[in-house]
Design a protein around this motif. Structure first.
Motif, PDB file in Angstrom:
ATOM      1  N   ARG A   1       0.814  -1.214   0.000  1.00 57.71           N
ATOM      2  CA  ARG A   1       0.000   0.000   0.000  1.00 57.71           C
ATOM      3  C   ARG A   1       0.852   1.270   0.000  1.00 57.71           C
ATOM      4  N   SER A   2       2.159   1.127  -0.039  1.00 54.87           N
ATOM      5  CA  SER A   2       3.039   2.293   0.054  1.00 54.87           C
ATOM      6  C   SER A   2       2.731   3.344  -1.001  1.00 54.87           C
ATOM      7  N   SER A   3       2.561   2.922  -2.249  1.00 50.76           N
ATOM      8  CA  SER A   3       2.379   3.905  -3.319  1.00 50.76           C
ATOM      9  C   SER A   3       1.043   4.636  -3.190  1.00 50.76           C
ATOM     10  N   VAL A   4       0.013   3.943  -2.749  1.00 50.81           N
ATOM     11  CA  VAL A   4      -1.284   4.594  -2.554  1.00 50.81           C
ATOM     12  C   VAL A   4      -1.192   5.607  -1.417  1.00 50.81           C
ATOM     13  N   LEU A   5      -0.527   5.223  -0.341  1.00 49.56           N
ATOM     14  CA  LEU A   5      -0.340   6.147   0.781  1.00 49.56           C
ATOM     15  C   LEU A   5       0.519   7.338   0.366  1.00 49.56           C
ATOM     16  N   ALA A   6       1.544   7.080  -0.449  1.00 49.69           N
ATOM     17  CA  ALA A   6       2.414   8.162  -0.923  1.00 49.69           C
ATOM     18  C   ALA A   6       1.635   9.130  -1.802  1.00 49.69           C
ATOM     19  N   ALA A   7       0.750   8.606  -2.637  1.00 44.97           N
ATOM     20  CA  ALA A   7      -0.065   9.472  -3.504  1.00 44.97           C
ATOM     21  C   ALA A   7      -0.985  10.360  -2.674  1.00 44.97           C
ATOM     22  N   GLN A   8      -1.606   9.781  -1.663  1.00 47.15           N
ATOM     23  CA  GLN A   8      -2.500  10.555  -0.809  1.00 47.15           C
ATOM     24  C   GLN A   8      -1.735  11.645  -0.065  1.00 47.15           C
ATOM     25  N   GLU A   9      -0.575  11.285   0.468  1.00 44.36           N
ATOM     26  CA  GLU A   9       0.225  12.253   1.219  1.00 44.36           C
ATOM     27  C   GLU A   9       0.765  13.346   0.299  1.00 44.36           C
ATOM     28  N   THR A  10       1.146  12.981  -0.923  1.00 46.11           N
ATOM     29  CA  THR A  10       1.643  13.969  -1.878  1.00 46.11           C
ATOM     30  C   THR A  10       0.577  15.008  -2.190  1.00 46.11           C
ATOM     31  N   CYS A  11      -0.649  14.570  -2.408  1.00 42.54           N
ATOM     32  CA  CYS A  11      -1.735  15.517  -2.682  1.00 42.54           C
ATOM     33  C   CYS A  11      -1.949  16.462  -1.499  1.00 42.54           C
ATOM     34  N   ARG A  12      -1.843  15.934  -0.288  1.00 44.55           N
ATOM     35  CA  ARG A  12      -1.975  16.789   0.899  1.00 44.55           C
ATOM     36  C   ARG A  12      -0.840  17.807   0.971  1.00 44.55           C
ATOM     37  N   VAL A  13       0.377  17.336   0.710  1.00 52.52           N
ATOM     38  CA  VAL A  13       1.546  18.216   0.780  1.00 52.52           C
ATOM     39  C   VAL A  13       1.477  19.302  -0.281  1.00 52.52           C
ATOM     40  N   LEU A  14       1.145  18.928  -1.502  1.00 53.45           N
ATOM     41  CA  LEU A  14       1.083  19.904  -2.585  1.00 53.45           C
ATOM     42  C   LEU A  14       0.012  20.958  -2.309  1.00 53.45           C
ATOM     43  N   THR A  15      -1.122  20.517  -1.793  1.00 54.05           N
ATOM     44  CA  THR A  15      -2.214  21.449  -1.492  1.00 54.05           C
ATOM     45  C   THR A  15      -1.857  22.383  -0.338  1.00 54.05           C
ATOM     46  N   ARG A  16      -1.182  21.835   0.670  1.00 52.61           N
ATOM     47  CA  ARG A  16      -0.874  22.612   1.880  1.00 52.61           C
ATOM     48  C   ARG A  16       0.360  23.495   1.721  1.00 52.61           C
ATOM     49  N   ASP A  17       1.437  22.926   1.150  1.00 54.56           N
ATOM     50  CA  ASP A  17       2.729  23.613   1.154  1.00 54.56           C
ATOM     51  C   ASP A  17       3.127  24.235  -0.187  1.00 54.56           C
ATOM     52  N   PHE A  18       2.373  23.933  -1.231  1.00 57.69           N
ATOM     53  CA  PHE A  18       2.659  24.492  -2.554  1.00 57.69           C
ATOM     54  C   PHE A  18       1.365  25.094  -3.122  1.00 57.69           C
ATOM     55  N   PRO A  19       0.907  26.197  -2.556  1.00 56.19           N
ATOM     56  CA  PRO A  19      -0.387  26.769  -2.948  1.00 56.19           C
ATOM     57  C   PRO A  19      -0.462  27.170  -4.413  1.00 56.19           C
ATOM     58  N   ASP A  20       0.693  27.363  -5.063  1.00 56.03           N
ATOM     59  CA  ASP A  20       0.695  27.742  -6.477  1.00 56.03           C
ATOM     60  C   ASP A  20       0.658  26.527  -7.405  1.00 56.03           C
ATOM     61  N   PHE A  21       0.741  25.332  -6.833  1.00 56.43           N
ATOM     62  CA  PHE A  21       0.724  24.149  -7.693  1.00 56.43           C
ATOM     63  C   PHE A  21      -0.666  23.990  -8.310  1.00 56.43           C
ATOM     64  N   PRO A  22      -0.740  23.795  -9.638  1.00 56.03           N
ATOM     65  CA  PRO A  22      -2.056  23.707 -10.295  1.00 56.03           C
ATOM     66  C   PRO A  22      -2.835  22.475  -9.850  1.00 56.03           C
ATOM     67  N   VAL A  23      -3.994  22.693  -9.268  1.00 57.26           N
ATOM     68  CA  VAL A  23      -4.783  21.596  -8.696  1.00 57.26           C
ATOM     69  C   VAL A  23      -5.290  20.636  -9.765  1.00 57.26           C
ATOM     70  N   ASP A  24      -5.389  21.113 -11.012  1.00 58.83           N
ATOM     71  CA  ASP A  24      -5.873  20.224 -12.059  1.00 58.83           C
ATOM     72  C   ASP A  24      -4.878  19.121 -12.392  1.00 58.83           C
ATOM     73  N   ARG A  25      -3.619  19.252 -11.906  1.00 53.97           N
ATOM     74  CA  ARG A  25      -2.610  18.212 -12.145  1.00 53.97           C
ATOM     75  C   ARG A  25      -2.622  17.135 -11.061  1.00 53.97           C
ATOM     76  N   LEU A  26      -3.301  17.378  -9.959  1.00 55.00           N
ATOM     77  CA  LEU A  26      -3.239  16.447  -8.831  1.00 55.00           C
ATOM     78  C   LEU A  26      -3.714  15.030  -9.181  1.00 55.00           C
ATOM     79  N   PRO A  27      -4.829  14.849  -9.888  1.00 48.01           N
ATOM     80  CA  PRO A  27      -5.238  13.475 -10.217  1.00 48.01           C
ATOM     81  C   PRO A  27      -4.193  12.720 -11.036  1.00 48.01           C
ATOM     82  N   ALA A  28      -3.570  13.394 -12.004  1.00 49.11           N
ATOM     83  CA  ALA A  28      -2.559  12.732 -12.835  1.00 49.11           C
ATOM     84  C   ALA A  28      -1.313  12.395 -12.027  1.00 49.11           C
ATOM     85  N   VAL A  29      -0.911  13.314 -11.142  1.00 50.93           N
ATOM     86  CA  VAL A  29       0.239  13.048 -10.269  1.00 50.93           C
ATOM     87  C   VAL A  29      -0.067  11.867  -9.357  1.00 50.93           C
ATOM     88  N   SER A  30      -1.248  11.866  -8.781  1.00 50.97           N
ATOM     89  CA  SER A  30      -1.646  10.795  -7.875  1.00 50.97           C
ATOM     90  C   SER A  30      -1.614   9.434  -8.577  1.00 50.97           C
TER      91      SER A  30
END
Length: 233
Positions: free
Chosen positions: A72-101
């Motif tokens: 489950r590591s990769s699924v957990l990493a994807a979830q945590e990455t989305c949280r980090v990008l949303t919280r700590d990188f406010p300029d990151f385009p949210v429309d890219r999050l599903p593809a990154v995940s």
């Protein structure tokens, strides 16, 4: 989109927040995977911000190989990455999050998630190439050593008369996973490079077999012949 800007931001964040990882999943691993991804995607129409981000965060969570939830590591990493990008990188385009995940989820060998996008295929191939060749060989023994796993079974190093068990012997990991990777590659260039590096691992095994028999000059090609045949299937 200034990729160098995002790369600098990601590396700065990782240096502050991702400092206790093993050598197989550190910042330099992420950087190498990104370099390889660019090689694999050369000449292909790709969303490079998605690839860059997935390369740098795909192992943000990487449970030990002996953890019951390792798959489950990769699924957990994807979830945590989305949280980090949303919280700590406010300029990151949210429309890219599903593809990154998706690219992060699908990179894992144990998760068995099929990559659907070209970005996910490139990230998966780039990460798997890191597991092969000279770097991959070093990582196998480094990780196995940290887990207290023996280097190999001196009586039967290639498991000709026993079941493979990479939780007991590091060298068994070559057969349980690494030598199977060329058949899993998603890109044509990735398949070529993976086979080239798998051949290097087979040569290493032939050298090891010869040394175990007291021969430090030759390769024991007979020892790897069954493995060569298996790779062609």
């Amino acid at each position: 989109m200034d990729l160098q800007h995002w790369q600098r931001q990601f590396e700065t964040w990782l240096r502050r927040h991702h400092v206790d990882q093993d050598a197989a999943h550190d910042l330099f691993h992420f950087r190498r995977v990104w370099i390889t991804a660019q090689t694999l995607g050369d000449g292909v129409e790709v969303d490079w911000l998605v690839v860059l981000t997935a390369c740098y965060f795909h192992d943000l969570i990487s449970l030990p190989k002996n953890h019951p939830d390792r798959h489950r590591s990769s699924v957990l990493a994807a979830q945590e990455t989305c949280r980090v990008l949303t919280r700590d990188f406010p300029d990151f385009p949210v429309d890219r999050l599903p593809a990154v995940s998706h690219a992060i989820e699908a990179h894992s060998f144990s998760a068995k998630i099929t990559p659907e996008s070209i970005e996910a295929k490139i990230v998966q191939d780039a990460d798997r190439l890191e597991a092969l060749g000279a770097i991959g060989l070093a990582r196998v023994f480094a990780v196995s050593g940290s887990l207290g796993v023996a280097l190999f079974d001196a009586e039967d190093p290639f498991a000709q008369h026993r079941e493979l068990n990479d939780k007991q012997y590091a060298l068994d990991h070559f057969q349980t996973k690494l030598l199977t990777l060329p058949l899993t590659m998603q890109t044509e260039h990735g398949r070529h490079l993976a086979q080239h590096n798998a051949d290097f691992l087979l040569t290493y095994m032939a050298k090891l077999s010869a040394e175990l028999k007291g021969d430090y000059e030759m390769l024991d090609l007979a020892a790897i012949q069954p493995l060569n045949a298996r790779q062609q299937r």
